[in-house]
Write an enzyme that holds these catalytic residues in place. Structure first.
Site: not given
Ligand code: M1P
Length: 254
Positions: A18, A20, A227
């Protein structure tokens, strides 16, 4: 059998990450130590990322060469995909849902957000993407600090969860999944177009094992499905440093 494309990798396994919270902090650049660890890992086995965001945002985080620095690059849960820098066929959210239904959804969401009383609003409340729509009550133009503040506010007031419930109630027959994966928004896509979609795209390689690393692995998180999928060995991480630690322990310690 794993194809000749990966002949140089001694270990016939795939590690999917993943983005973020796993490879970098939300919407921030990955640290040099992370990028170096990934490249060391790539000498041994096959690596890929699978993010909910679109490729433009992921490339800001993982570098403009991301589709070449990873063997598999999956953005929008794998709806946009590259293997060894070459694009794989993609599918389209708008083709699935149709213009009329999408218009009804947009009308509902924008009216709902217009009436929403939250501390601040910015811009871009709906982002239309190839494989999904992304909805943000504060708006995607929020700054990093505004994101952090909204996330805390949302935790207390359930702004996103309430809007998701309203959408489920009002559009029960649309066949859509709503996934709160980030800080300020949620993703809307057809059932099954979650991150497990990416697994279908690597099936031809018959990897001995597929490892998945993610931070939102709990039920309702956008890493949950992949997961818990029987095709993967899942690793729940707390933050990017945790990812580095586990990767080193599992694959780079000898
Ligand atoms: O990768 C996780 C999420 O990242 C972004 O979310 P947010 O802007 O709310 O932090 C978005 O790009 C979302 O599409 C994605 O799932």
């Amino acid at each position: 059998m794993v194809s000749a494309a990966f002949a140089s990798r001694p270990v016939k396994k795939l590690c999917l990450f993943d983005v973020d919270g796993t490879l970098s902090l939300a919407r921030q650049e990955a640290l040099p130590e992370m990028l170096a660890t990934l490249q060391a890992l790539r000498q041994k086995l096959v690596i890929g990322f699978v993010g909910g965001s679109d490729l433009t945002k992921i490339s800001e985080q993982l570098g403009s060469n991301a589709i070449h620095d990873f063997d598999y690059a999956f953005s929008e849960n794998g709806l946009t995909a590259f293997k060894l820098g070459e694009p794989l066929p993609s599918q389209s959210f708008i083709d699935f849902i149709g213009e009329e239904r999408y218009k009804s959804l947009v009308k509902f969401i924008l009216h709902y957000i217009a009436d929403l009383d939250i501390p601040i609003k910015r811009g871009t409340f709906i982002e239309f993407r190839k494989g999904m729509a992304n909805v943000s009550p504060i708006g995607r133009n929020a700054t990093i600090q505004e994101r952090i503040d909204f996330e805390k506010y949302d935790l207390k007031h359930g702004i996103r969860a309430t809007l998701v419930q309203a959408l489920k109630d009002n559009f029960p027959d649309y066949g859509l999944t709503y996934s709160i994966g980030g800080q300020i928004s949620f993703d809307v896509f057809p059932h099954g177009w979650d991150k497990t979609f990416a697994l279908g795209r690597v099936a031809d390689e018959e990897f001995e094992e597929i490892h998945f690393f993610g931070d939102k692995t709990y039920k309702g998180g956008n890493d949950y499905e992949i997961f818990t999928d029987p095709r993967t060995i899942g690793h729940a991480v707390k933050h990017p440093e945790d990812t580095i630690r586990i990767v080193k322990e599992l694959f780079l310690s000898n």
